[in-house]
Scaffold this active site. Structure first.
Site, mmCIF file in Angstrom:
data_model
loop_
_atom_site.group_PDB
_atom_site.id
_atom_site.type_symbol
_atom_site.label_atom_id
_atom_site.label_comp_id
_atom_site.label_asym_id
_atom_site.label_seq_id
_atom_site.Cartn_x
_atom_site.Cartn_y
_atom_site.Cartn_z
ATOM 1 N N PRO A 1 150.929 -6.240 -8.397
ATOM 2 C CA PRO A 1 151.630 -5.353 -9.510
ATOM 3 C C PRO A 1 152.923 -5.464 -9.616
ATOM 4 O O PRO A 1 153.447 -5.147 -10.625
ATOM 5 C CB PRO A 1 150.889 -3.860 -9.140
ATOM 6 C CG PRO A 1 149.829 -4.149 -8.218
ATOM 7 C CD PRO A 1 150.110 -5.642 -7.718
ATOM 8 N N GLU B 1 153.088 -1.955 -4.175
ATOM 9 C CA GLU B 1 153.298 -0.627 -4.068
ATOM 10 C C GLU B 1 154.185 0.072 -4.958
ATOM 11 O O GLU B 1 155.380 -0.400 -4.970
ATOM 12 C CB GLU B 1 153.684 -0.297 -2.693
ATOM 13 C CG GLU B 1 153.735 1.509 -2.349
ATOM 14 C CD GLU B 1 154.015 1.555 -0.807
ATOM 15 O OE1 GLU B 1 154.103 2.906 -0.488
ATOM 16 O OE2 GLU B 1 153.969 0.634 -0.202
ATOM 17 N N LYS C 1 148.881 3.430 2.603
ATOM 18 C CA LYS C 1 148.876 3.278 4.137
ATOM 19 C C LYS C 1 147.105 3.212 4.618
ATOM 20 O O LYS C 1 146.456 3.617 4.007
ATOM 21 C CB LYS C 1 149.210 4.796 4.718
ATOM 22 C CG LYS C 1 150.769 4.967 5.105
ATOM 23 C CD LYS C 1 151.186 3.972 6.106
ATOM 24 C CE LYS C 1 152.682 3.876 6.211
ATOM 25 N NZ LYS C 1 153.174 2.843 7.143
#
Length: 448
Positions: free
Chosen positions: A215, A233, A251
């Site tokens: 992304p 992220e 996480k």
């Protein structure tokens, strides 16, 4: 043309593959490619070159203060190094990467993957300058080429410390957690090497984009420094109109399997893992606290908890924390309130950064943030994981990259070591063509 760019011209064009346009421009000085995979987590890609204003800082007394200059407006891209944000906890450490790099792009192509349209955006101090910049951006579409897959560009890929050193670090941090010093710390390993004489960091970017796009993929070169990122992220997104803030901390990680049934079982096991859920929840709480510093009272909430996101080589456990920015809060204010990202520090954040500094050399660009300023005071910023930083010395490009794991009370040193190997696998393969650790040892929402 170094004042504020107050005039904007936008031209709409049919869809063109952003990777093809980036390949046509190549990896020259000033080249920028912020490429989304077009999935649910990444809608926009951007391609540009020829910035008209560049800032390469050393040690910044107030890290994000330069962004408060109105000249750094929409179309500005920035990179904040991890060590700059950690310095209040760690004190002065060797400078391995500038604290802050900024570049402003009057001409930019923006690609909307969801609506399959392309916008040529021109900005200028006058209407004529904005029109000329929009025309320049429009012309880049004609340079699009089908990107070839370059040969593996790296000469070497060498760990900075042996595996046992990392296992020992993890064991020590687990003991410190048991003693009540902290709850979690993200401890990383580093690798480095050099590219072949005629190879370029852009070759690494092209290899990552083909089959392993993410992304928040990125290539950026300013002078003799370059960055290649394959980050999944989102650190921060600020919508300039609605004032909505979103953070999507990661996480929890599992390697993917080529077998569909095994792959689904791995994802299900990750989502059910008490250890990974606890690790994720600690960072969610940390991000709630960080976002609250810049949000309206009562607006911070957890929108999504423990969701699975699947990428070409890994499954991740991802949550979403949202808020509503206080009136007057700028991108600089939001970054100042939250940087460095909590997912790559630990909890409590200040103590985790102190502990990290005891076990790691300075991180540099890795686990800092790459961001773009948008119209209306908006911002999109990624976390620079899955990232390699390059420097050119005597016509040769060297690189450094890291991978880390969140260490908690029940962490197993060998399992955490294996997690770092999983996370570095795509970059290792892009750099060297090698997929296994054994083979290496022989040789020594997208950007909106």
């Amino acid at each position: 043309m170094n004042g504020a760019l107050t005039h904007v011209v936008v031209r709409d064009h049919p869809w063109t593959d952003p990777l093809a346009v980036a390949a046509g421009i190549g990896g020259t000085d000033g080249a920028l490619a912020l490429l989304s995979d077009g999935g649910p987590g990444g809608r926009w890609s951007h391609v540009a070159t020829a910035p008209d204003r560049v800032h390469v800082g050393g040690v910044e007394a107030d890290l994000f203060d330069p962004l408060r200059d109105p000249a750094w407006s929409a179309g500005t891209v920035g990179l904040a190094a991890y060590d700059a944000g950690a310095r209040p906890a760690t004190g002065e450490r060797p400078l391995v990467w500038p604290d802050l790099i900024l570049a402003r792009y009057p001409a930019m192509l923006s690609f909307d993957h969801h609506q399959r349209r392309v916008r040529a955006v021109g900005r200028g101090a006058t209407a004529a300058q904005a029109e000329a910049a929009a025309e320049q951006a429009s012309q880049w579409r004609a340079a699009a080429v089908t990107p070839a897959t370059p040969d593996a560009p790296a000469e070497t890929f060498t760990a900075e410390a042996p595996d046992q050193a990392y296992r020992d670090c993890v064991a020590e941090v687990v003991a410190r957690i048991a003693a009540g010093e902290l709850f979690q710390a993200n401890i990383a390993r580093a690798w480095g090497g050099a590219l072949k004489p005629k190879a370029d960091p852009f070759d690494v970017f092209l290899r990552l984009q083909q089959g392993r796009a993410s992304p928040y993929g990125a290539f950026w070169r300013i002078g003799d420094r370059a960055l290649v990122s394959n980050s999944p992220e989102l650190f921060l997104a600020l919508d300039g109109e609605t004032r909505r803030i979103e953070a999507r901390p990661i996480k929890g990680t599992r390697a993917r399997s080529a077998d569909p049934l095994e792959d689904a079982a791995l994802a299900a096991a990750l989502q059910a893992s008490a250890k990974d859920r606890a690790e994720n929840l600690m960072i969610v709480d940390l991000m709630r606290n960080d976002l609250a510093r810049a949000s309206r009272v009562g607006s911070v909430a957890v929108e999504r908890l423990f969701a699975i996101e699947s990428h070409p080589t890994v499954h991740h456990l991802v949550s979403a924390v949202v808020g509503r920015a206080e009136p007057g809060v700028t991108p600089a204010d939001l970054l100042e309130a939250t940087f460095p990202p909590g997912s790559i520090t630990g909890a409590p954040k200040h103590q985790a950064m102190k502990v990290i500094a005891e076990y790691e050399p300075p991180r540099g660009a890795w686990c800092g943030s790459l961001f773009i300023l948008e119209d209306g005071g908006g911002l999109t910023a990624s976390v620079l994981i899955r990232t390699a930083a390059f420097e050119r010395r005597d016509e040769c490009w060297t690189f450094r990259t890291l991978a880390g794991a969140g260490i908690v009370a029940d962490s197993d040193p060998q399992s955490e070591l294996a997690e770092t190997e999983t996370k570095i696998a795509a970059l290792r393969q892009a750099l060297t063509g090698q997929q296994s650790v054994q083979a290496i040892c022989v040789t020594s929402r997208g950007f909106r």
